[in-house]
Design a protein around this motif. Structure first.
Motif, PDB file in Angstrom:
ATOM      1  N   GLY A 191       0.844  -1.192   0.000  1.00  0.00           N
ATOM      2  CA  GLY A 191       0.000   0.000   0.000  1.00  0.00           C
ATOM      3  C   GLY A 191       0.875   1.237   0.000  1.00  0.00           C
ATOM      4  O   GLY A 191       1.814   1.359  -0.787  1.00  0.00           O
ATOM      5  N   LEU A 192       0.607   2.149   0.904  1.00  0.00           N
ATOM      6  CA  LEU A 192       1.416   3.353   1.051  1.00  0.00           C
ATOM      7  C   LEU A 192       2.828   2.961   1.505  1.00  0.00           C
ATOM      8  O   LEU A 192       2.988   2.184   2.449  1.00  0.00           O
ATOM      9  N   ASP A 193       3.857   3.498   0.830  1.00  0.00           N
ATOM     10  CA  ASP A 193       5.214   3.093   1.198  1.00  0.00           C
ATOM     11  C   ASP A 193       5.677   3.818   2.465  1.00  0.00           C
ATOM     12  O   ASP A 193       4.985   4.673   3.011  1.00  0.00           O
ATOM     13  N   GLY A 194       6.887   3.443   2.939  1.00  0.00           N
ATOM     14  CA  GLY A 194       7.391   3.988   4.186  1.00  0.00           C
ATOM     15  C   GLY A 194       7.572   5.493   4.165  1.00  0.00           C
ATOM     16  O   GLY A 194       7.367   6.167   5.186  1.00  0.00           O
ATOM     17  N   PHE A 195       7.954   6.057   3.026  1.00  0.00           N
ATOM     18  CA  PHE A 195       8.111   7.496   2.931  1.00  0.00           C
ATOM     19  C   PHE A 195       6.764   8.200   3.136  1.00  0.00           C
ATOM     20  O   PHE A 195       6.683   9.246   3.775  1.00  0.00           O
ATOM     21  N   GLY A 196       5.707   7.597   2.586  1.00  0.00           N
ATOM     22  CA  GLY A 196       4.373   8.156   2.781  1.00  0.00           C
ATOM     23  C   GLY A 196       3.945   8.082   4.235  1.00  0.00           C
ATOM     24  O   GLY A 196       3.294   9.001   4.760  1.00  0.00           O
ATOM     25  N   VAL A 197       4.317   6.986   4.914  1.00  0.00           N
ATOM     26  CA  VAL A 197       3.991   6.845   6.338  1.00  0.00           C
ATOM     27  C   VAL A 197       4.758   7.880   7.158  1.00  0.00           C
ATOM     28  O   VAL A 197       4.215   8.485   8.087  1.00  0.00           O
ATOM     29  N   LEU A 198       6.025   8.110   6.811  1.00  0.00           N
ATOM     30  CA  LEU A 198       6.804   9.148   7.499  1.00  0.00           C
ATOM     31  C   LEU A 198       6.154  10.516   7.301  1.00  0.00           C
ATOM     32  O   LEU A 198       6.101  11.327   8.245  1.00  0.00           O
ATOM     33  N   ASP A 199       5.655  10.781   6.106  1.00  0.00           N
ATOM     34  CA  ASP A 199       4.956  12.043   5.850  1.00  0.00           C
ATOM     35  C   ASP A 199       3.700  12.154   6.707  1.00  0.00           C
ATOM     36  O   ASP A 199       3.391  13.230   7.248  1.00  0.00           O
ATOM     37  N   ALA A 200       2.973  11.052   6.827  1.00  0.00           N
ATOM     38  CA  ALA A 200       1.761  11.045   7.644  1.00  0.00           C
ATOM     39  C   ALA A 200       2.097  11.331   9.110  1.00  0.00           C
ATOM     40  O   ALA A 200       1.359  12.033   9.806  1.00  0.00           O
ATOM     41  N   LEU A 201       3.205  10.794   9.586  1.00  0.00           N
ATOM     42  CA  LEU A 201       3.639  11.055  10.958  1.00  0.00           C
ATOM     43  C   LEU A 201       3.953  12.524  11.157  1.00  0.00           C
ATOM     44  O   LEU A 201       3.591  13.125  12.176  1.00  0.00           O
ATOM     45  N   LYS A 202       4.628  13.142  10.187  1.00  0.00           N
ATOM     46  CA  LYS A 202       4.964  14.561  10.291  1.00  0.00           C
ATOM     47  C   LYS A 202       3.712  15.429  10.315  1.00  0.00           C
ATOM     48  O   LYS A 202       3.641  16.419  11.036  1.00  0.00           O
ATOM     49  N   GLU A 203       2.722  15.041   9.517  1.00  0.00           N
ATOM     50  CA  GLU A 203       1.517  15.854   9.371  1.00  0.00           C
ATOM     51  C   GLU A 203       0.558  15.710  10.550  1.00  0.00           C
ATOM     52  O   GLU A 203      -0.062  16.690  10.979  1.00  0.00           O
ATOM     53  N   THR A 204       0.395  14.502  11.066  1.00  0.00           N
ATOM     54  CA  THR A 204      -0.645  14.262  12.074  1.00  0.00           C
ATOM     55  C   THR A 204      -0.112  13.939  13.460  1.00  0.00           C
ATOM     56  O   THR A 204      -0.865  13.923  14.425  1.00  0.00           O
ATOM     57  N   CYS A 205       1.196  13.679  13.564  1.00  0.00           N
ATOM     58  CA  CYS A 205       1.756  13.273  14.853  1.00  0.00           C
ATOM     59  C   CYS A 205       3.174  13.820  14.966  1.00  0.00           C
ATOM     60  O   CYS A 205       4.142  13.077  15.090  1.00  0.00           O
ATOM     61  N   SER A 206       3.300  15.153  14.924  1.00  0.00           N
ATOM     62  CA  SER A 206       4.614  15.789  14.819  1.00  0.00           C
ATOM     63  C   SER A 206       5.476  15.594  16.057  1.00  0.00           C
ATOM     64  O   SER A 206       6.677  15.819  16.027  1.00  0.00           O
ATOM     65  N   GLY A 207       4.884  15.176  17.181  1.00  0.00           N
ATOM     66  CA  GLY A 207       5.686  14.922  18.371  1.00  0.00           C
ATOM     67  C   GLY A 207       6.330  13.554  18.372  1.00  0.00           C
ATOM     68  O   GLY A 207       7.146  13.252  19.234  1.00  0.00           O
ATOM     69  N   CYS A 208       6.004  12.727  17.374  1.00  0.00           N
ATOM     70  CA  CYS A 208       6.520  11.364  17.310  1.00  0.00           C
ATOM     71  C   CYS A 208       7.929  11.348  16.724  1.00  0.00           C
ATOM     72  O   CYS A 208       8.236  12.081  15.783  1.00  0.00           O
ATOM     73  N   LEU A 209       8.793  10.509  17.301  1.00  0.00           N
ATOM     74  CA  LEU A 209      10.142  10.310  16.788  1.00  0.00           C
ATOM     75  C   LEU A 209      10.152   9.045  15.940  1.00  0.00           C
ATOM     76  O   LEU A 209       9.752   7.977  16.408  1.00  0.00           O
ATOM     77  N   SER A 210      10.609   9.159  14.693  1.00  0.00           N
ATOM     78  CA  SER A 210      10.525   8.053  13.744  1.00  0.00           C
ATOM     79  C   SER A 210      11.885   7.445  13.453  1.00  0.00           C
ATOM     80  O   SER A 210      12.847   8.169  13.187  1.00  0.00           O
ATOM     81  N   ILE A 211      11.966   6.117  13.494  1.00  0.00           N
ATOM     82  CA  ILE A 211      13.155   5.377  13.099  1.00  0.00           C
ATOM     83  C   ILE A 211      12.833   4.641  11.808  1.00  0.00           C
ATOM     84  O   ILE A 211      11.927   3.811  11.772  1.00  0.00           O
TER      85      ILE A 211
END
Length: 256
Positions: free
Chosen positions: A61-81
């Motif tokens: 489905g949505l690739d990892g880059f898209g998921v990272l974008d979703a994290l930035k947009e809706t959960c900006s306090g989250c730290l992503s590895i």
């Protein structure tokens, strides 16, 4: 104190289960979301609001880059590895541009990944109390993000040990500027203690990270970051000079 909520998004089902089970077994950490599908991951992010997210760059489905974008947009306090089967600098840089603060190349051991999660969450875990506002989380993580962005811009790759050691050193210098005068006796040993290594290995890894950046010759990027044409060509700053340079920049920015 509430648990650190971790989201795990991994394409390989076996690894997904291994990581989920391992992280859930560690006291103080809880897996709040898990999926091998990027579209599902984006939905879970909105509903679960994780503190830390593990994101495989290759998802159905949505690739990892898209998921990272979703994290930035809706959960900006989250730290992503970000994790992936690539060691290419372009892939690593792209992951950082999309919001990852750390990159690990596969194969990834659950224990190694857990150590990175602890590293990212340790400085702010004492702030996690029931009812903590997302703006507080964003404030706590912003310094790490600023330092990481500087490193990526000038060419320090996040997968080398010196990246984390140098970032921690700069954070210490921002918090206590006078420590730059006690680099050998206090700063290196303190960083080494945090990462369970020796002061001499910290010093060497930091020196290597700076050498990597200067060998890449990104003089325009270095100039744009620091506002002056400093250390151009073969000349590079010492460890303490570089730590002080970045720390001073961040301190001055905080006063604006």
């Amino acid at each position: 104190m509430k648990n650190i909520n971790v989201a795990v998004f991994e394409n390989n089902e076996d690894l997904l289960n291994e990581l989920t089970n391992y992280i859930s077994s560690v006291e103080g950490y809880e897996v709040c979301a898990a999926s091998a599908n990027g579209n599902v991951a984006a939905d879970l992010i909105k509903r679960k609001n994780p503190d830390v997210a593990i994101v495989d760059l290759v998802l159905s489905g949505l690739d990892g880059f898209g998921v990272l974008d979703a994290l930035k947009e809706t959960c900006s306090g989250c730290l992503s590895i970000a994790i992936g089967g690539f060691a290419d600098d372009k892939i690593v840089d792209r992951a950082i541009e999309h919001g990852a603060v750390y990159y690990l190349a596969k194969p990834v051991k659950a224990e190694t990944l857990m150590n990175r999660i602890r590293e990212l969450s340790s400085d702010r875990s004492i702030e996690y109390k029931v009812g903590t506002d997302i703006r507080d989380k964003r404030k706590i993580s912003s310094l790490d993000e600023k330092i990481s962005n500087i490193f990526i811009t000038i060419g320090i790759p996040p997968h080398i040990k010196g990246f984390s050691y140098l970032r921690e050193s700069i954070k210490m210098a921002v918090s206590e500027p006078s420590i730059i005068n006690r680099v050998t006796k206090e700063l290196y040993p303190s960083v080494g203690e945090k990462f369970s290594t020796s002061a001499s290995k910290v010093e060497r890894a930091i020196r290597h990270a700076i050498e990597v950046a200067w060998n890449r010759g990104r003089t325009d990027a270095i100039s744009s970051i620091f506002g002056a044409r400093v250390y151009i060509g073969s000349e590079r700053p010492t460890n303490s000079e570089f730590i002080a340079l970045v720390a001073d920049k961040l301190i001055l920015e905080s006063l604006d």
